[in-house]
Design an enzyme around this catalytic site. Structure first.
Site, PDB file in Angstrom:
ATOM      1  N   GLU A 180     109.332 -59.146 -51.474  1.00 46.13           N
ATOM      2  CA  GLU A 180     109.474 -59.575 -50.073  1.00 46.13           C
ATOM      3  C   GLU A 180     109.531 -61.187 -50.168  1.00 46.13           C
ATOM      4  O   GLU A 180     108.762 -61.740 -50.619  1.00 46.13           O
ATOM      5  CB  GLU A 180     108.114 -59.160 -49.575  1.00 46.13           C
ATOM      6  CG  GLU A 180     107.650 -57.933 -49.526  1.00 46.13           C
ATOM      7  CD  GLU A 180     108.558 -57.064 -48.736  1.00 46.13           C
ATOM      8  OE1 GLU A 180     109.176 -57.481 -47.883  1.00 46.13           O
ATOM      9  OE2 GLU A 180     108.792 -56.000 -48.851  1.00 46.13           O
ATOM     10  N   CYS A 232     107.332 -66.351 -43.066  1.00 45.24           N
ATOM     11  CA  CYS A 232     108.802 -65.912 -43.666  1.00 45.24           C
ATOM     12  C   CYS A 232     109.725 -65.641 -42.618  1.00 45.24           C
ATOM     13  O   CYS A 232     110.994 -65.885 -42.609  1.00 45.24           O
ATOM     14  CB  CYS A 232     108.731 -64.744 -44.821  1.00 45.24           C
ATOM     15  SG  CYS A 232     107.463 -63.450 -44.246  1.00 45.24           S
TER      16      CYS A 232
HETATM   17  P1  NDP Z   1     106.028 -68.950 -54.338  1.00 51.08           P
HETATM   18  O1  NDP Z   1     107.167 -68.329 -54.732  1.00 51.08           O
HETATM   19  O2  NDP Z   1     105.989 -70.507 -54.629  1.00 51.08           O
HETATM   20  O3  NDP Z   1     104.606 -68.344 -54.838  1.00 51.08           O
HETATM   21  C1  NDP Z   1     104.508 -67.107 -54.505  1.00 51.08           C
HETATM   22  C2  NDP Z   1     103.417 -66.714 -55.583  1.00 51.08           C
HETATM   23  O4  NDP Z   1     103.850 -66.392 -56.828  1.00 51.08           O
HETATM   24  C3  NDP Z   1     102.038 -67.390 -55.872  1.00 51.08           C
HETATM   25  O5  NDP Z   1     101.064 -66.523 -56.131  1.00 51.08           O
HETATM   26  C4  NDP Z   1     102.529 -68.116 -56.923  1.00 51.08           C
HETATM   27  O6  NDP Z   1     101.312 -68.888 -57.532  1.00 51.08           O
HETATM   28  C5  NDP Z   1     102.967 -67.230 -57.827  1.00 51.08           C
HETATM   29  N1  NDP Z   1     103.943 -67.716 -58.860  1.00 51.08           N
HETATM   30  C6  NDP Z   1     104.669 -68.951 -58.793  1.00 51.08           C
HETATM   31  N2  NDP Z   1     105.544 -69.018 -59.842  1.00 51.08           N
HETATM   32  C7  NDP Z   1     105.333 -67.710 -60.489  1.00 51.08           C
HETATM   33  C8  NDP Z   1     106.036 -67.107 -61.738  1.00 51.08           C
HETATM   34  N3  NDP Z   1     106.851 -67.960 -62.432  1.00 51.08           N
HETATM   35  N4  NDP Z   1     105.675 -65.966 -61.977  1.00 51.08           N
HETATM   36  C9  NDP Z   1     104.761 -65.275 -61.207  1.00 51.08           C
HETATM   37  N5  NDP Z   1     104.183 -65.857 -60.202  1.00 51.08           N
HETATM   38  C10 NDP Z   1     104.542 -66.945 -59.899  1.00 51.08           C
HETATM   39  O7  NDP Z   1     105.944 -68.858 -52.748  1.00 51.08           O
HETATM   40  P2  NDP Z   1     105.118 -69.609 -51.581  1.00 51.08           P
HETATM   41  O8  NDP Z   1     103.428 -69.236 -52.128  1.00 51.08           O
HETATM   42  O9  NDP Z   1     105.291 -71.022 -51.693  1.00 51.08           O
HETATM   43  O10 NDP Z   1     105.397 -68.785 -50.270  1.00 51.08           O
HETATM   44  C11 NDP Z   1     106.282 -69.388 -49.517  1.00 51.08           C
HETATM   45  C12 NDP Z   1     107.501 -68.469 -49.631  1.00 51.08           C
HETATM   46  O11 NDP Z   1     106.947 -66.926 -49.442  1.00 51.08           O
HETATM   47  C13 NDP Z   1     108.661 -68.618 -48.498  1.00 51.08           C
HETATM   48  O12 NDP Z   1     109.776 -68.563 -49.334  1.00 51.08           O
HETATM   49  C14 NDP Z   1     108.455 -67.442 -47.718  1.00 51.08           C
HETATM   50  O13 NDP Z   1     109.660 -66.996 -47.015  1.00 51.08           O
HETATM   51  C15 NDP Z   1     107.887 -66.270 -48.730  1.00 51.08           C
HETATM   52  N6  NDP Z   1     107.251 -65.303 -47.922  1.00 51.08           N
HETATM   53  C16 NDP Z   1     107.908 -63.899 -47.845  1.00 51.08           C
HETATM   54  C17 NDP Z   1     107.531 -63.123 -47.006  1.00 51.08           C
HETATM   55  C18 NDP Z   1     108.005 -61.693 -46.960  1.00 51.08           C
HETATM   56  O14 NDP Z   1     107.328 -60.870 -46.298  1.00 51.08           O
HETATM   57  N7  NDP Z   1     109.325 -61.658 -47.030  1.00 51.08           N
HETATM   58  C19 NDP Z   1     105.853 -63.155 -46.498  1.00 51.08           C
HETATM   59  C20 NDP Z   1     105.408 -64.818 -46.832  1.00 51.08           C
HETATM   60  C21 NDP Z   1     106.204 -65.647 -47.282  1.00 51.08           C
HETATM   61  P3  NDP Z   1     100.950 -70.356 -57.053  1.00 51.08           P
HETATM   62  O15 NDP Z   1     100.796 -70.402 -55.570  1.00 51.08           O
HETATM   63  O16 NDP Z   1      99.338 -70.456 -57.590  1.00 51.08           O
HETATM   64  O17 NDP Z   1     101.641 -71.468 -57.883  1.00 51.08           O
END
Ligand code: NDP
Length: 481
Positions: free
Chosen positions: A209, A243
Site C-alpha cells: 500500500e 496517502c
Molecule cells: P516510509 O516508507 O518511510 O516508512 C514506512 C514504514 O517502513 C515505517 O515503519 C518505516 O520505519 C519502515 N521502513 C523504512 N525503511 C525500511 C526498509 N528499508 N525496510 C523495511 N521497512 C522500512 O513511509 P512513511 O512512514 O513516511 O509514510 C508515508 C508514506 O506512506 C507516503 O508515501 C504515503 O502515501 C504512504 N501511505 C500509503 C498508504 C496506502 O494505504 N496506500 C496509507 C498511508 C501512507 P521507520 O519509520 O521507523 O523508519
C-alpha cells in the site's frame, strides 16, 4: 534477538492456527471492548504522538478500528468458510477450496495513521489464523506501545502479536528473512521498492500500500458549495499527510473562478491546531518549500497560506491554495504529503481523464458533479484503486470495501473480503466422486484419443446443441467402450 522473536511467533502459530475462525473472532471481541472503553485515552495518545486534532484521531483511527473489529469478528467465519466448487466439465470429480494461514505475517506500517493502518492488517491477519510481527514507524512509538499494551490486556494469546521497535534498518532485516511468510507493507513507494527487492529473494508474498497523488475532477455542473467544502477537507485533513489526500484539483474552465474564490474563502476559515494539525515529521517542510518554490518559478500563484509556523514546539504549515498550476510542476507530479492544494484547469472530460491517468500513481481519485451516470462512466476510465463521487479520502475507513492502488500506488488490496483473503493461502483439494480411471492416464490408446476428441468438441463446438451432442458421445466412448 530476531531469532528468538521468530521462534516465539512460530510456537504461537502452532497453537493459534488450531482455533476455528469463530473462536479467533470471539477472542478478538475482547480487544473491541477494551478499545471502546479507552477510546478517549487512545485518541489522546494518537493526537499527542502525531499532532493531529483529537477529533481526527477519533474519527479516522479509533472509530474505524472499532468498526473493523465489529464487522470482521462477525463476517470472517462466513468469508473464510471452506467451500465446495462443482466442476462443469470433469463432473466425476469435486473440488474443495479452503483458506489457510501463511504463518508469520510481517506488517510494516507508517506514522500517519499509527493505529488504524496497522490494526486494519493485524485484525484480518489474525482472523485468517496467522501470527503477526508488527514493525511500526519509530516516529509514532507511543502509539506502537499502546498497540502492544492493548493486545497484552486482551484475550489474544501471548506472542500471537509481537511489536518490534526500531527504524528502517530493523524493517529491512525482517523483510529479508525467510522466516517471514507474508509481508503487508504500508508506506512510501521508495521503501516499497526496497522491500519488494528483499522479498523477491525468498519469494515472500507481499501486499504493498504505497504513495499517491490523488486528483479531484470538478465538472462544470458540480454542486458548488458541497464541492468546495469536500475538497478543502479532502486536501487539509490530517494536514494533508494522508496517502489519499486530494493533491491536485482539475476544474472545468467555466467554474474555475467561482470554485477558486470559494476554496480560498473556506481555507481562510481553517485554524491551525483546531482544524489543521501539526506536521508530524518536520523533515517534510523542506519538500513543501521546494515544491512551492518550483511551482512559483513555473508561474503558479499562491492565493493563501504558503508559510510554516511553530506552535507549542511543533511545526505547522498553513493550508495553501495555488492557482495557474500546470502538469509539469513538482507539486502536481510528485507526492507532497502536506497541506497543499494546486488548482488546474481543463476543458473536456476526455482531456482531464488523460491528464489524471498520466501520473505514475493510482491510489484514489474523486469526481464532483450532479450527474451520477456520467461520473460512474468516467470512474471506469480512471486508473485508480478507488474513485469516489462527491466525496474523498474517507473510504479507507470502510471495512467492507477493498483498499489499494494501481501502478506505483501498490499491489494487492487491504480491507474487505479481498483484504481478509489476502492473508490466506488458497488451498484446492480435489477428489473423485465416482471411481473412474482418468482417460488421460497411460496407456495412450486409440480409445483415449477418441475420448479426447469428443472432449475437444465438448468445449470447442460453437453451439450449445453441438457441445451437448459431443457430451453424449463422450459419455458413450468413455463409459462403454
Ligand atoms: P516510509 O516508507 O518511510 O516508512 C514506512 C514504514 O517502513 C515505517 O515503519 C518505516 O520505519 C519502515 N521502513 C523504512 N525503511 C525500511 C526498509 N528499508 N525496510 C523495511 N521497512 C522500512 O513511509 P512513511 O512512514 O513516511 O509514510 C508515508 C508514506 O506512506 C507516503 O508515501 C504515503 O502515501 C504512504 N501511505 C500509503 C498508504 C496506502 O494505504 N496506500 C496509507 C498511508 C501512507 P521507520 O519509520 O521507523 O523508519
Amino acid at each position: 534477538m530476531l531469532d528468538e522473536i521468530f521462534q516465539r511467533s512460530e510456537d504461537a502459530f502452532h497453537h493459534w492456527k488450531t482455533f476455528r475462525v469463530s473462536q479467533r473472532a470471539e477472542i478478538l471481541k475482547s480487544l473491541h471492548q477494551i478499545v471502546y472503553k479507552e477510546k478517549d485515552q487512545i485518541s489522546e495518545v494518537i493526537s499527542n504522538a502525531t499532532g493531529k486534532p483529537k477529533i481526527e484521531a477519533l474519527t479516522s483511527e479509533v472509530i474505524p478500528v472499532l468498526d473493523l473489529l465489529l464487522y470482521f469478528t462477525k463476517k470472517a467465519p462466513r468469508i473464510l468458510k471452506e467451500k465446495t466448487r462443482p466442476l462443469h466439465l470433469l463432473m466425476q470429480k469435486k473440488s474443495i477450496i479452503s483458506y489457510e494461514p501463511y504463518g508469520t505475517v510481517l506488517i510494516v506500517s507508517p506514522w500517519n495513521y499509527p493505529l488504524s493502518i496497522p490494526m486494519g492488517d493485524i485484525v484480518l491477519a489474525l482472523l485468517a489464523g496467522n501470527v503477526v510481527l508488527l514493525k511500526p514507524s519509530e516516529v509514532t512509538e507511543p502509539v506502537s506501545q499502546l498497540i502492544q499494551d492493548l493486545f497484552s490486556r486482551s484475550d489474544v494469546p501471548k506472542d500471537v502479536v509481537q511489536v518490534i521497535f526500531g527504524g528502517g534498518d530493523v524493517g529491512q532485516k525482517l523483510v529479508s528473512s525467510e522466516r517471514i511468510h507474508k509481508i503487508s507493507f504500508t508506506g512510501s513507494t521508495a521503501t516499497g521498492q526496497k522491500i519488494l527487492e528483499a522479498a523477491a529473494k525468498n519469494i515472500t508474498p507481499s501486499t504493498m500500500e504505497l504513495g499517491g497523488k490523488d486528483a479531484a475532477i470538478v465538472l462544470k455542473d458540480a454542486p458548488l458549495q458541497k464541492t468546495i467544502e469536500g475538497i478543502v477537507w479532502g486536501a487539509f485533513m490530517n494536514a494533508g499527510q494522508t496517502c489519499a489526500s486530494i493533491q491536485r484539483v482539475y476544474v472545468q474552465r467555466d467554474s474555475v473562478q467561482r470554485f477558486v474564490e470559494g476554496v480560498v474563502a473556506q481555507t481562510q476559515t481553517l485554524k491551525l491546531e483546531t482544524d489543521v494539525g501539526a506536521i508530524t515529521l518536520p523533515q517534510q517542510l523542506e519538500r513543501y518549500e521546494s515544491q512551492l518554490e518550483d511551482a512559483v518559478r513555473k508561474g503558479a500563484k499562491i492565493l493563501c497560506g504558503g508559510q510554516k509556523e511553530e506552535r507549542n514546539g511543533r511545526p505547522f504549515f498553513q493550508p495553501t491554495v495555488l492557482v495557474n498550476c500546470t502538469d509539469d510542476m513538482e507539486i502536481v507530479k510528485t507526492e507532497t504529503f502536506g497541506p497543499m492544494l494546486p488548482i488546474l484547469m481543463f476543458d473536456t472530460e476526455e482531456e482531464v481523464i488523460g491528464r489524471v491517468n498520466r501520473s505514475p500513481y493510482g491510489l484514489c481519485a474523486s469526481i464532483w458533479t450532479k450527474n451520477k451516470t456520467k461520473a460512474i462512466q468516467m470512474a471506469h476510465q480512471i486508473q485508480a484503486g478507488t474513485v469516489t463521487i462527491n466525496d474523498a479520502v474517507f473510504t479507507h475507513a470502510l471495512c467492507e470495501t477493498p483498499w489499494g492502488g494501481t501502478k506505483k500506488s501498490g499491489i494487492g488490496r487491504a480491507h474487505g473480503e479481498e483484504g481478509l483473503k489476502s492473508f490466506c493461502q488458497v488451498k484446492h483439494i480435489n477428489y473423485d466422486r465416482i471411481g473412474l480411471k482418468p482417460f488421460w492416464w497411460y496407456p495412450y490408446t486409440r480409445q483415449s484419443l477418441d475420448i479426447a476428441g469428443e472432449l475437444a468438441d465438448m468445449v470447442g463446438k460453437p453451439t450449445a446443441w453441438g457441445r451437448f451432442k459431443a457430451m453424449l458421445r463422450f459419455l458413450v466412448v468413455y463409459l462403454f467402450k
